[in-house]
Write an enzyme that holds these catalytic residues in place. Structure first.
Site, mmCIF file in Angstrom:
data_model
loop_
_atom_site.group_PDB
_atom_site.id
_atom_site.type_symbol
_atom_site.label_atom_id
_atom_site.label_comp_id
_atom_site.label_asym_id
_atom_site.label_seq_id
_atom_site.Cartn_x
_atom_site.Cartn_y
_atom_site.Cartn_z
ATOM 1 N N ASN A 1 -0.616 2.401 5.972
ATOM 2 C CA ASN A 1 0.254 1.430 5.297
ATOM 3 C C ASN A 1 0.948 0.647 6.401
ATOM 4 O OD1 ASN A 1 3.414 1.653 3.479
ATOM 5 N ND2 ASN A 1 2.001 -0.030 3.639
ATOM 6 N N GLY A 2 0.766 -0.652 6.398
ATOM 7 C CA GLY A 2 1.405 -1.479 7.418
ATOM 8 C C GLY A 2 0.540 -2.650 7.783
ATOM 9 N N GLY B 1 0.413 -0.749 -4.777
ATOM 10 C CA GLY B 1 -0.881 -1.383 -4.588
ATOM 11 C C GLY B 1 -1.778 -1.098 -5.760
ATOM 12 N N CYS C 1 0.809 -1.227 0.000
ATOM 13 C CA CYS C 1 0.000 0.000 0.000
ATOM 14 C C CYS C 1 0.843 1.278 0.000
ATOM 15 C CB CYS C 1 -0.941 0.125 1.212
ATOM 16 S SG CYS C 1 -2.006 -1.273 1.447
ATOM 17 N N TYR D 1 12.954 -4.696 -3.494
ATOM 18 C CA TYR D 1 11.921 -4.873 -4.502
ATOM 19 C C TYR D 1 10.860 -3.784 -4.527
ATOM 20 C CZ TYR D 1 7.723 -6.788 -6.699
ATOM 21 O OH TYR D 1 6.615 -6.950 -7.463
HETATM 22 P P1 AMP Z 1 8.013 -16.013 -7.773
HETATM 23 O O1 AMP Z 1 7.700 -16.222 -9.193
HETATM 24 O O2 AMP Z 1 6.858 -16.403 -6.858
HETATM 25 O O3 AMP Z 1 9.309 -16.635 -7.329
HETATM 26 O O4 AMP Z 1 8.155 -14.441 -7.565
HETATM 27 C C1 AMP Z 1 9.361 -13.829 -7.857
HETATM 28 C C2 AMP Z 1 9.144 -12.493 -8.522
HETATM 29 O O5 AMP Z 1 8.199 -11.735 -7.777
HETATM 30 C C3 AMP Z 1 10.447 -11.720 -8.570
HETATM 31 O O6 AMP Z 1 10.694 -11.379 -9.915
HETATM 32 C C4 AMP Z 1 10.210 -10.501 -7.716
HETATM 33 O O7 AMP Z 1 10.616 -9.333 -8.397
HETATM 34 C C5 AMP Z 1 8.734 -10.462 -7.453
HETATM 35 N N1 AMP Z 1 8.413 -10.239 -6.030
HETATM 36 C C6 AMP Z 1 9.177 -10.432 -4.946
HETATM 37 N N2 AMP Z 1 8.530 -10.133 -3.819
HETATM 38 C C7 AMP Z 1 7.306 -9.715 -4.173
HETATM 39 C C8 AMP Z 1 6.150 -9.260 -3.452
HETATM 40 N N3 AMP Z 1 6.141 -9.195 -2.120
HETATM 41 N N4 AMP Z 1 5.079 -8.918 -4.175
HETATM 42 C C9 AMP Z 1 5.056 -8.998 -5.507
HETATM 43 N N5 AMP Z 1 6.108 -9.430 -6.245
HETATM 44 C C10 AMP Z 1 7.224 -9.783 -5.595
#
Ligand code: AMP
Length: 443
Positions: free
Chosen positions: A102-103, A28, A2, A242
């Site tokens: 946010n939190g 978000g 968020c 990220y």
């Molecule tokens: P996965 O395919 O489930 O391994 O997700 C990895 C990808 O999701 C990576 O390319 C990250 O950039 C991205 N990612 C990492 N953490 C998050 C998060 N909390 N929410 C959304 N995307 C994420």
């Protein structure tokens, strides 16, 4: 996740909130909302969807005034009801208020249970509603006292902005998990926002962050401060890895620079002989640049991203996630064919993206695919506002690095060490939370 924003004492505040939310859309994408204050009367419009899908010119005929707050929402599975969109508005004993948050409150259930025992009724699943009830049920004669009592009853991660009939309050929990920065708008007044990338669009200059444990009060065109809690900083390191936008300065550091440093550290720790460094767009771009700089291996955009698809696991079901990766990323075949590649991404969550990318690059003719991850292995869920899945779903909590490498079918796989990550941001005072990597939860 968020984002939150507040504009204090600037004409057409709601429009500026709109632009700020647009800049922070990455935090978000499920719902968004704005409350504005026109001569002491608060109006709220919120809905599901992207900021640009929700708001039209007509809405700003309603959202008038020189004070406004806004929110973009990223929920976890199942909570995408419009009821759970923010701001949360209420009429209560002292008038009207609206809150954005946010939190994630770690004692949400206990507080809610207590409030229900005292007769409160809840309309949503949001922890933000706890805060509004705590304020409404309090008997103190000023809103400021009531807010202070309310934040004394809650625990966890909160960057809050509260709009009343005459004031605006910005509060950050004592750990400072989530960011919250203050800017001065050149044409008058202030902006408070989750990320400084919002400042550019409204013509504001960064002044400072709201400190962990601090309440900043905007009243009579002035900014006052009360330190509510002894600060015990545990700022979220995942904002750098990220979550935040590279052009933002978060916790006083530029996000892009920290990612480049993490890429450099990765190259120092885990060198490999290869023909080119290829980022997973967009999340791996800055760290891949750092890796290329440090290693001397050329940087190439070997994978293209279709920008009309949202982030890969923005929707909760596995089926949609798989399809989305395919829709989103495609290789530049002639660049890749016959080459030894170091592929850089910021993190691996469930492994879906990496597996798909390795296969796609092999199909495109890559000779070797070496995955390098610019953060340590994610082993723990986040309870402080980042939407990570439960530990069992995190591939690194179930498998060793060798097993993950086999699963994603890479020639090699390596993660940045925790020490490498901390040295990249010069954290000498242990001011960061990285429980998702070491399992040590501050609360
Ligand atoms: P996965 O395919 O489930 O391994 O997700 C990895 C990808 O999701 C990576 O390319 C990250 O950039 C991205 N990612 C990492 N953490 C998050 C998060 N909390 N929410 C959304 N995307 C994420």
């Amino acid at each position: 996740m968020c984002s939150v924003v507040g504009i204090y004492k600037n004409q057409n505040a709601a429009k500026k909130v709109f632009y700020s939310l647009f800049a922070m859309q990455h935090r978000g994408q499920e719902a968004a909302g704005i409350s504005s204050n026109e001569n002491g009367k608060i109006h709220t419009i919120k809905d599901r969807g992207l900021v640009t899908e929700i708001f039209t010119e007509e809405h700003f005929n309603v959202l008038k005034g020189d004070m406004a707050i806004g929110h973009t929402r990223y929920s976890t599975a199942g909570d995408d009801s419009i009821l759970d969109a923010q701001p949360v508005f209420a009429q209560y004993g002292l008038g009207e208020i609206s809150i954005v948050h946010n939190g994630n409150l770690t004692n949400k259930n206990e507080v809610r249970h207590e409030l229900i025992k005292r007769g409160a009724i809840f309309q949503t699943n949001m922890d933000t509603e706890n805060i509004i009830h705590l304020i409404a049920k309090n008997q103190a004669s000023t809103l400021q006292e009531r807010i202070i009592d309310a934040v004394n009853a809650i625990e966890g991660a909160y960057s809050l902005i509260i709009l009343s009939r005459t004031k605006m309050f910005a509060i950050r929990d004592r750990f400072g998990f989530r960011p919250l920065s203050i800017g001065k708008i050149k044409t008058g007044g202030y902006i408070i926002a989750s990320e400084t990338c919002a400042f550019e669009l409204v013509g504001a200059e960064y002044i400072r962050d709201v400190n962990p444990g601090e309440m900043v009060i905007f009243e009579n065109n002035e900014m006052k401060s009360i330190q509510l809690f002894e600060p015990t900083p545990k700022k979220c390191i995942f904002e750098y890895i990220y979550f935040a936008r590279p052009d933002s300065d978060v916790f006083g550091k530029n996000v892009y620079e920290t990612r480049v440093e993490m890429g450099k550290a990765l190259a120092k720790e885990l060198p490999i002989d290869a023909d080119m460094v290829v980022p997973v767009p967009d999340s791996g771009v800055a760290s891949a640049l750092g890796y290329a700089k440090e290693s001397g291996i050329p940087f190439e955009l070997g994978i293209m991203r279709n920008h009309y698809v949202g982030r890969t696991f923005i929707e909760p079901t596995q089926e949609i996630r798989d399809l989305k990766v395919k829709m989103k990323l495609t290789p530049i075949k002639h660049k890749i064919a016959g080459k030894k590649l170091v592929v850089i991404d910021d993190s691996i969550v469930r492994g879906t993206t990496s597996k798909r990318i390795v296969r796609m690059l092999r199909d495109a003719g890559a000779a070797e695919v070496h995955m390098r991850i610019a953060s340590p292995a994610s082993i723990g869920a986040c309870y402080y506002g980042v939407d990570t899945p439960d530990s069992e779903e995190l591939i690194a909590s179930r498998m060793s690095v060798e097993e993950i490498c086999k699963y994603i079918e890479a020639d090699s796989l390596a993660y940045l060490s925790i020490e490498g990550m901390l040295s990249s941001i010069n954290d000498t005072k242990s001011e960061y939370c990285f429980a998702c990597f070491d399992g040590k939860y501050p609360i």
